[in-house]
Motif scaffolding. Structure first.
Motif, PDB file in Angstrom:
ATOM      1  N   GLY A  65       4.206  10.020  -8.070  1.00 51.00           N
ATOM      2  CA  GLY A  65       4.688   9.731  -9.446  1.00 51.00           C
ATOM      3  C   GLY A  65       6.397   9.047  -9.717  1.00 51.00           C
ATOM      4  N   VAL A  66       6.591   8.211  -8.256  1.00 52.16           N
ATOM      5  CA  VAL A  66       7.898   7.778  -8.253  1.00 52.16           C
ATOM      6  C   VAL A  66       7.911   6.521  -9.131  1.00 52.16           C
ATOM      7  CG1 VAL A  66       9.494   6.573  -6.734  1.00 52.16           C
ATOM      8  CG2 VAL A  66       8.256   8.666  -6.090  1.00 52.16           C
ATOM      9  N   ASN A  67       8.909   6.154 -10.104  1.00 46.25           N
ATOM     10  CA  ASN A  67       8.843   4.739 -10.794  1.00 46.25           C
ATOM     11  C   ASN A  67       9.093   3.678  -9.770  1.00 46.25           C
ATOM     12  OD1 ASN A  67      11.512   4.503 -10.688  1.00 46.25           O
ATOM     13  ND2 ASN A  67      11.640   5.706 -12.578  1.00 46.25           N
ATOM     14  N   TYR A  68       8.535   2.483 -10.118  1.00 45.09           N
ATOM     15  CA  TYR A  68       8.932   1.368  -9.485  1.00 45.09           C
ATOM     16  C   TYR A  68      10.384   1.150  -9.111  1.00 45.09           C
ATOM     17  CZ  TYR A  68       4.050   0.256  -9.815  1.00 45.09           C
ATOM     18  OH  TYR A  68       2.924   0.362  -9.866  1.00 45.09           O
ATOM     19  N   ALA A  69      11.319   1.377 -10.116  1.00 43.55           N
ATOM     20  CA  ALA A  69      12.721   1.149  -9.864  1.00 43.55           C
ATOM     21  C   ALA A  69      13.199   1.984  -8.738  1.00 43.55           C
ATOM     22  CB  ALA A  69      13.340   1.467 -11.091  1.00 43.55           C
TER      23      ALA A  69
ATOM     24  N   GLY B 298       0.717  -1.215  -0.082  1.00 47.41           N
ATOM     25  CA  GLY B 298       0.010   0.067  -0.107  1.00 47.41           C
ATOM     26  C   GLY B 298       0.792   1.188   0.094  1.00 47.41           C
ATOM     27  N   ARG B 299       1.866   1.173   0.671  1.00 46.18           N
ATOM     28  CA  ARG B 299       2.816   2.362   0.832  1.00 46.18           C
ATOM     29  C   ARG B 299       3.475   2.573  -0.541  1.00 46.18           C
ATOM     30  NH1 ARG B 299       8.261   2.515   4.192  1.00 46.18           N
ATOM     31  NH2 ARG B 299       8.806   4.945   4.207  1.00 46.18           N
ATOM     32  N   LEU B 300       4.015   1.431  -1.518  1.00 45.41           N
ATOM     33  CA  LEU B 300       4.470   1.774  -2.567  1.00 45.41           C
ATOM     34  C   LEU B 300       3.534   2.117  -3.447  1.00 45.41           C
ATOM     35  CD1 LEU B 300       6.367  -1.957  -2.606  1.00 45.41           C
ATOM     36  CD2 LEU B 300       7.270   0.603  -2.305  1.00 45.41           C
ATOM     37  N   GLN B 301       2.285   1.645  -3.547  1.00 46.94           N
ATOM     38  CA  GLN B 301       1.160   2.170  -4.365  1.00 46.94           C
ATOM     39  C   GLN B 301       0.975   3.650  -4.178  1.00 46.94           C
ATOM     40  OE1 GLN B 301      -1.689  -1.122  -3.290  1.00 46.94           O
ATOM     41  NE2 GLN B 301      -2.341  -0.577  -5.427  1.00 46.94           N
ATOM     42  N   ARG B 302       0.985   4.113  -2.886  1.00 51.91           N
ATOM     43  CA  ARG B 302       0.560   5.442  -2.472  1.00 51.91           C
ATOM     44  C   ARG B 302       1.887   6.503  -3.390  1.00 51.91           C
ATOM     45  NH1 ARG B 302      -1.127   3.191   2.009  1.00 51.91           N
ATOM     46  NH2 ARG B 302       0.778   3.660   3.104  1.00 51.91           N
ATOM     47  N   LEU B 303       3.127   5.946  -3.043  1.00 51.21           N
ATOM     48  CA  LEU B 303       4.216   6.788  -3.533  1.00 51.21           C
ATOM     49  C   LEU B 303       4.069   6.829  -4.956  1.00 51.21           C
ATOM     50  CD1 LEU B 303       6.853   5.290  -1.144  1.00 51.21           C
ATOM     51  CD2 LEU B 303       6.160   7.727  -1.203  1.00 51.21           C
ATOM     52  N   HIS B 304       3.924   5.683  -5.579  1.00 51.01           N
ATOM     53  CA  HIS B 304       3.854   5.625  -6.890  1.00 51.01           C
ATOM     54  C   HIS B 304       2.602   6.525  -7.612  1.00 51.01           C
ATOM     55  CE1 HIS B 304       4.336   3.845 -11.207  1.00 51.01           C
ATOM     56  NE2 HIS B 304       2.920   3.710 -11.001  1.00 51.01           N
TER      57      HIS B 304
END
Length: 108
Positions: free
Chosen positions: A72-76, A62-68
């Motif tokens: 607009g932070v890419n997954y890498a 969930g944290r990764l999804q919110r940041l992305h």
């Protein structure tokens, strides 16, 4: 929009297989595999050969999804961003502890 942390109560405790984890997080299984390969989500290989996830990784996803989505932070780049955010949290906690013990005033 419902975040995965809210859905955590709906999943079995213990561990989640890939399908259950994908449902709980709303992420496509291929994206989950990619996040595991990037080291952003912790998982292990179960006896059946499939990925297994601890329930706490639902919140991490969930944290990764919110940041992305919000930044607009890419997954890498998410690994670097989450490491920096974790380090900031550690430093802030250490500062709070130090301030409590010494009575020093915070710089903020």
């Amino acid at each position: 929009m419902t975040y995965p942390l809210v859905r955590l109560a709906q999943v079995d405790v213990g561990h989640l297989d890939l399908e259950s984890f994908s449902r709980a997080t709303g992420l496509h299984p291929e994206l989950v595999r990619r996040l595991v390969a990037l080291g952003l989500i912790d998982a292990w290989t179960g006896f059946s050969g499939g990925l297994c996830f601890p329930p706490a990784q639902v919140a991490a996803a969930g944290r990764l999804q919110r940041l992305h989505a919000r930044l607009g932070v890419n997954y890498a780049s998410l690994g670097l961003v989450t490491d920096l955010l974790d380090r900031i949290a550690e430093l802030e906690a250490a500062l709070r502890t130090h301030t409590r013990w010494t009575g020093d005033r915070s710089w903020t």
